[in-house]
Design a protein around this motif. Structure first.
Motif, PDB file in Angstrom:
ATOM      1  N   VAL A  92       0.881  -1.168   0.000  1.00 48.47           N
ATOM      2  CA  VAL A  92       0.000   0.000   0.000  1.00 48.47           C
ATOM      3  C   VAL A  92       0.916   1.215   0.000  1.00 48.47           C
ATOM      4  O   VAL A  92       1.663   1.430   0.967  1.00 48.47           O
ATOM      5  CB  VAL A  92      -0.919   0.009   1.230  1.00 48.47           C
ATOM      6  N   PRO A  93       0.915   2.037  -1.052  1.00 40.59           N
ATOM      7  CA  PRO A  93       1.949   3.066  -1.216  1.00 40.59           C
ATOM      8  C   PRO A  93       1.761   4.315  -0.355  1.00 40.59           C
ATOM      9  O   PRO A  93       1.744   5.447  -0.839  1.00 40.59           O
ATOM     10  CB  PRO A  93       1.854   3.401  -2.702  1.00 40.59           C
ATOM     11  N   ILE A  94       1.577   4.084   0.944  1.00 41.02           N
ATOM     12  CA  ILE A  94       1.498   5.176   1.907  1.00 41.02           C
ATOM     13  C   ILE A  94       2.618   4.952   2.921  1.00 41.02           C
ATOM     14  O   ILE A  94       2.634   3.931   3.609  1.00 41.02           O
ATOM     15  CB  ILE A  94       0.149   5.193   2.655  1.00 41.02           C
ATOM     16  N   GLY A  99      -8.261   5.030   3.600  1.00 42.18           N
ATOM     17  CA  GLY A  99      -8.281   5.486   4.987  1.00 42.18           C
ATOM     18  C   GLY A  99      -7.119   6.413   5.301  1.00 42.18           C
ATOM     19  O   GLY A  99      -7.290   7.474   5.920  1.00 42.18           O
ATOM     20  N   PHE A 100      -5.918   6.014   4.855  1.00 40.25           N
ATOM     21  CA  PHE A 100      -4.750   6.868   5.082  1.00 40.25           C
ATOM     22  C   PHE A 100      -4.891   8.199   4.360  1.00 40.25           C
ATOM     23  O   PHE A 100      -4.557   9.255   4.909  1.00 40.25           O
ATOM     24  CB  PHE A 100      -3.474   6.162   4.612  1.00 40.25           C
ATOM     25  N   GLU A 101      -5.344   8.167   3.131  1.00 39.84           N
ATOM     26  CA  GLU A 101      -5.465   9.409   2.366  1.00 39.84           C
ATOM     27  C   GLU A 101      -6.425  10.380   3.036  1.00 39.84           C
ATOM     28  O   GLU A 101      -6.199  11.598   3.031  1.00 39.84           O
ATOM     29  CB  GLU A 101      -5.915   9.096   0.939  1.00 39.84           C
ATOM     30  N   ARG A 102      -7.476   9.866   3.650  1.00 36.86           N
ATOM     31  CA  ARG A 102      -8.439  10.739   4.333  1.00 36.86           C
ATOM     32  C   ARG A 102      -7.826  11.400   5.558  1.00 36.86           C
ATOM     33  O   ARG A 102      -8.006  12.609   5.779  1.00 36.86           O
ATOM     34  CB  ARG A 102      -9.681   9.931   4.719  1.00 36.86           C
ATOM     35  N   VAL A 103      -7.099  10.616   6.365  1.00 37.41           N
ATOM     36  CA  VAL A 103      -6.547  11.215   7.588  1.00 37.41           C
ATOM     37  C   VAL A 103      -5.337  12.098   7.284  1.00 37.41           C
ATOM     38  O   VAL A 103      -5.033  13.021   8.042  1.00 37.41           O
ATOM     39  CB  VAL A 103      -6.188  10.143   8.634  1.00 37.41           C
ATOM     40  N   SER A 139      -5.259  14.978  10.496  1.00 36.09           N
ATOM     41  CA  SER A 139      -5.242  14.211  11.741  1.00 36.09           C
ATOM     42  C   SER A 139      -4.068  13.237  11.806  1.00 36.09           C
ATOM     43  O   SER A 139      -3.561  12.936  12.898  1.00 36.09           O
ATOM     44  CB  SER A 139      -6.565  13.460  11.934  1.00 36.09           C
ATOM     45  N   TYR A 140      -3.580  12.774  10.653  1.00 40.86           N
ATOM     46  CA  TYR A 140      -2.430  11.874  10.664  1.00 40.86           C
ATOM     47  C   TYR A 140      -1.169  12.640  11.077  1.00 40.86           C
ATOM     48  O   TYR A 140      -0.356  12.141  11.868  1.00 40.86           O
ATOM     49  CB  TYR A 140      -2.243  11.227   9.292  1.00 40.86           C
ATOM     50  N   GLN A 141      -1.007  13.838  10.571  1.00 40.80           N
ATOM     51  CA  GLN A 141       0.129  14.671  10.969  1.00 40.80           C
ATOM     52  C   GLN A 141       0.095  14.903  12.474  1.00 40.80           C
ATOM     53  O   GLN A 141       1.128  14.803  13.158  1.00 40.80           O
ATOM     54  CB  GLN A 141       0.091  16.001  10.220  1.00 40.80           C
ATOM     55  N   ARG A 142      -1.067  15.198  13.000  1.00 40.57           N
ATOM     56  CA  ARG A 142      -1.167  15.444  14.445  1.00 40.57           C
ATOM     57  C   ARG A 142      -0.845  14.187  15.245  1.00 40.57           C
ATOM     58  O   ARG A 142      -0.225  14.268  16.313  1.00 40.57           O
ATOM     59  CB  ARG A 142      -2.577  15.960  14.787  1.00 40.57           C
ATOM     60  N   LEU A 143      -1.254  13.029  14.746  1.00 43.23           N
ATOM     61  CA  LEU A 143      -0.944  11.775  15.429  1.00 43.23           C
ATOM     62  C   LEU A 143       0.558  11.522  15.443  1.00 43.23           C
ATOM     63  O   LEU A 143       1.128  11.137  16.479  1.00 43.23           O
ATOM     64  CB  LEU A 143      -1.665  10.620  14.733  1.00 43.23           C
ATOM     65  N   VAL A 144       1.214  11.730  14.302  1.00 46.53           N
ATOM     66  CA  VAL A 144       2.664  11.536  14.231  1.00 46.53           C
ATOM     67  C   VAL A 144       3.380  12.513  15.162  1.00 46.53           C
ATOM     68  O   VAL A 144       4.336  12.149  15.861  1.00 46.53           O
ATOM     69  CB  VAL A 144       3.150  11.697  12.781  1.00 46.53           C
ATOM     70  N   ASP A 167       2.691  14.220  -1.757  1.00 48.33           N
ATOM     71  CA  ASP A 167       1.946  14.868  -0.679  1.00 48.33           C
ATOM     72  C   ASP A 167       1.823  13.993   0.566  1.00 48.33           C
ATOM     73  O   ASP A 167       1.395  14.475   1.619  1.00 48.33           O
ATOM     74  CB  ASP A 167       0.541  15.245  -1.156  1.00 48.33           C
ATOM     75  N   HIS A 168       2.177  12.712   0.437  1.00 51.11           N
ATOM     76  CA  HIS A 168       2.033  11.791   1.561  1.00 51.11           C
ATOM     77  C   HIS A 168       3.303  11.680   2.402  1.00 51.11           C
ATOM     78  O   HIS A 168       3.323  10.991   3.405  1.00 51.11           O
ATOM     79  CB  HIS A 168       1.611  10.407   1.062  1.00 51.11           C
ATOM     80  N   TRP A 169       4.367  12.365   1.976  1.00 50.15           N
ATOM     81  CA  TRP A 169       5.593  12.383   2.772  1.00 50.15           C
ATOM     82  C   TRP A 169       5.527  13.497   3.806  1.00 50.15           C
ATOM     83  O   TRP A 169       5.071  14.598   3.519  1.00 50.15           O
ATOM     84  CB  TRP A 169       6.815  12.626   1.884  1.00 50.15           C
ATOM     85  N   ILE A 170       6.003  13.215   5.001  1.00 50.76           N
ATOM     86  CA  ILE A 170       6.251  14.257   5.994  1.00 50.76           C
ATOM     87  C   ILE A 170       7.671  14.790   5.814  1.00 50.76           C
ATOM     88  O   ILE A 170       7.913  15.984   5.933  1.00 50.76           O
ATOM     89  CB  ILE A 170       6.032  13.716   7.424  1.00 50.76           C
TER      90      ILE A 170
END
Length: 222
Positions: A8-10, A138-142, A147-152, A190-193
């Motif tokens: 899954v390429p996330i 699911g990953f793309e939505r968060v 919210s994924y950035q905040r979780l990390v 866009d999925h990289w931090i």
């Protein structure tokens, strides 16, 4: 084994797995402060665990890398048998209490950040396209709603790490990881931090530069 599965390429944690700071011995600090390039880094001896994938990356860069069983790694640093034990920044806080209580000659090197494109992914059976699509959606939505950035940030960019890492003052050394290129190329930028394009192209060379990246700003706030 991964080539027989569907990735899954996330990138899990947005590529932060590729940011490495090192445990060192107090006696090695003066030499580490003089390092400005990975050629300079070839002067010191690094240590990694037997069979770890990082070893091949370090070997390809011409670094002197000693390998040992995981239970011996911290002691080798404490006894000054090796000069640097690079660790993912997300691993440092969990090890700090062990270092503090058992290894009095050790500390976190404040000078270097070794980086190479590296990420964890979810893998599913190759025929299970529906599950792969669900995980990706699911990953793309968060990621999109923040919210994924905040979780990390909450899980990794903790007050302890921000204080101890002192990212702004670090020299960045970029190593190549060509074996990861095919997998990483499938990731939406866009999925990289971590801003890998800027790091690999040489546009980012210091921790201060890295702190200007929106995804890592929180890591630079004391």
């Amino acid at each position: 084994m991964n080539c027989r599965l569907r990735a899954v390429p996330i990138p899990v944690t947005g590529g932060i797995l590729g940011l490495r700071a090192g445990w060192t011995n107090q006696a090695s600090l003066v030499e580490l402060q003089t390092i400005r390039s990975f050629q300079d880094l070839q002067r010191v001896v690094l240590v990694q665990g037997l069979g770890w994938s990082d070893v091949e990356i370090f070997d390809r860069a011409g670094l002197r890398t000693y390998t040992a069983r995981p239970e011996k790694l911290l002691r080798l640093v404490n006894d000054n048998r090796v000069q640097l034990f690079p660790r993912g920044v997300a691993e440092l806080e969990a090890e700090a209490s062990v270092v503090r209580s058992l290894y009095p000659q050790m500390l976190l090197d404040p000078h270097l950040l070794i980086v190479y494109s590296f990420a964890g992914f979810f893998y599913v059976a190759p025929e299970n396209k529906e599950l792969a699509a669900a995980i990706q959606t699911g990953f793309e939505r968060v990621i999109a709603d923040g919210s994924y950035q905040r979780l990390v940030e909450a899980a990794i960019m903790t007050p302890w790490l921000r204080r101890q890492l002192k990212l702004r003052s670090r020299k960045i050394l970029v190593l190549q990881n060509p074996e990861a290129a095919d997998v990483l190329a499938d990731v939406n930028p866009d999925h990289w931090i971590v801003p890998w394009n800027d790091l690999l192209s040489g546009r980012i060379t210091s921790g201060n530069d890295l702190c200007s990246s929106s995804g890592l700003k929180r890591l630079c706030v004391n």
